[in-house]
Write a protein that holds these residues in place. Structure first.
Motif, mmCIF file in Angstrom:
data_model
loop_
_atom_site.group_PDB
_atom_site.id
_atom_site.type_symbol
_atom_site.label_atom_id
_atom_site.label_comp_id
_atom_site.label_asym_id
_atom_site.label_seq_id
_atom_site.Cartn_x
_atom_site.Cartn_y
_atom_site.Cartn_z
ATOM 1 N N ASP A 187 -1.863 -1.274 -6.137
ATOM 2 C CA ASP A 187 -3.043 -1.000 -5.308
ATOM 3 C C ASP A 187 -4.018 -2.171 -5.349
ATOM 4 O O ASP A 187 -4.569 -2.567 -4.314
ATOM 5 C CB ASP A 187 -3.745 0.289 -5.766
ATOM 6 N N ASP A 188 -4.225 -2.727 -6.540
ATOM 7 C CA ASP A 188 -5.115 -3.887 -6.665
ATOM 8 C C ASP A 188 -4.565 -5.092 -5.892
ATOM 9 O O ASP A 188 -5.315 -5.812 -5.233
ATOM 10 C CB ASP A 188 -5.308 -4.272 -8.140
ATOM 11 N N GLU B 245 0.831 -1.207 0.000
ATOM 12 C CA GLU B 245 0.000 0.000 0.000
ATOM 13 C C GLU B 245 0.865 1.257 0.000
ATOM 14 O O GLU B 245 1.842 1.354 0.730
ATOM 15 C CB GLU B 245 -0.926 0.017 1.213
ATOM 16 N N SER C 92 2.439 6.098 -4.638
ATOM 17 C CA SER C 92 2.757 7.501 -4.350
ATOM 18 C C SER C 92 4.260 7.724 -4.222
ATOM 19 O O SER C 92 4.716 8.863 -4.283
ATOM 20 C CB SER C 92 2.041 7.941 -3.076
#
Length: 101
Positions: free
Chosen positions: A57-58, A26, A30
């Motif tokens: 993210d998935d 996670e 970014s």
């Protein structure tokens, strides 16, 4: 029938591993650079990084789902074990000592 046996403790351990994996994944999107200096390939590399971020993210969501399912499995297994133990305890009420499990 499978010989696979997962104890509630095993399920909790597996759940924790999925949680750790999700924690590690996670937010990685970014941390990727906003711009890429790759000459003529800059746009392609930036697009690849954006796609990797979405896939990460998935993947984190998959691990969160697996973590939740293994938590539920641990809870269900523990409840089933307790229920079976209680049923056997009821069956053995009044049976002389040494004749029970």
């Amino acid at each position: 029938m499978s010989d696979l046996r997962i104890t509630p403790a095993d399920a909790e351990t597996i759940s924790g591993l999925h949680g750790d994996a999700a924690d590690g994944i996670e937010g990685t999107a970014s941390s990727s650079p906003g711009t890429v200096d790759a000459g003529p390939a800059s746009a392609a590399i930036a697009a690849i990084l954006a796609r990797v971020g979405l896939e990460a993210d998935d993947l984190a969501l998959v691990h969160r789902g697996a973590e939740e399912l293994m938590d539920q499995t641990a809870t269900d297994y523990a409840a089933t074990d307790e229920s079976v133990d209680a049923a056997f305890d009821q069956l053995t009420e009044g049976v002389p000592e040494g004749w029970t499990r």
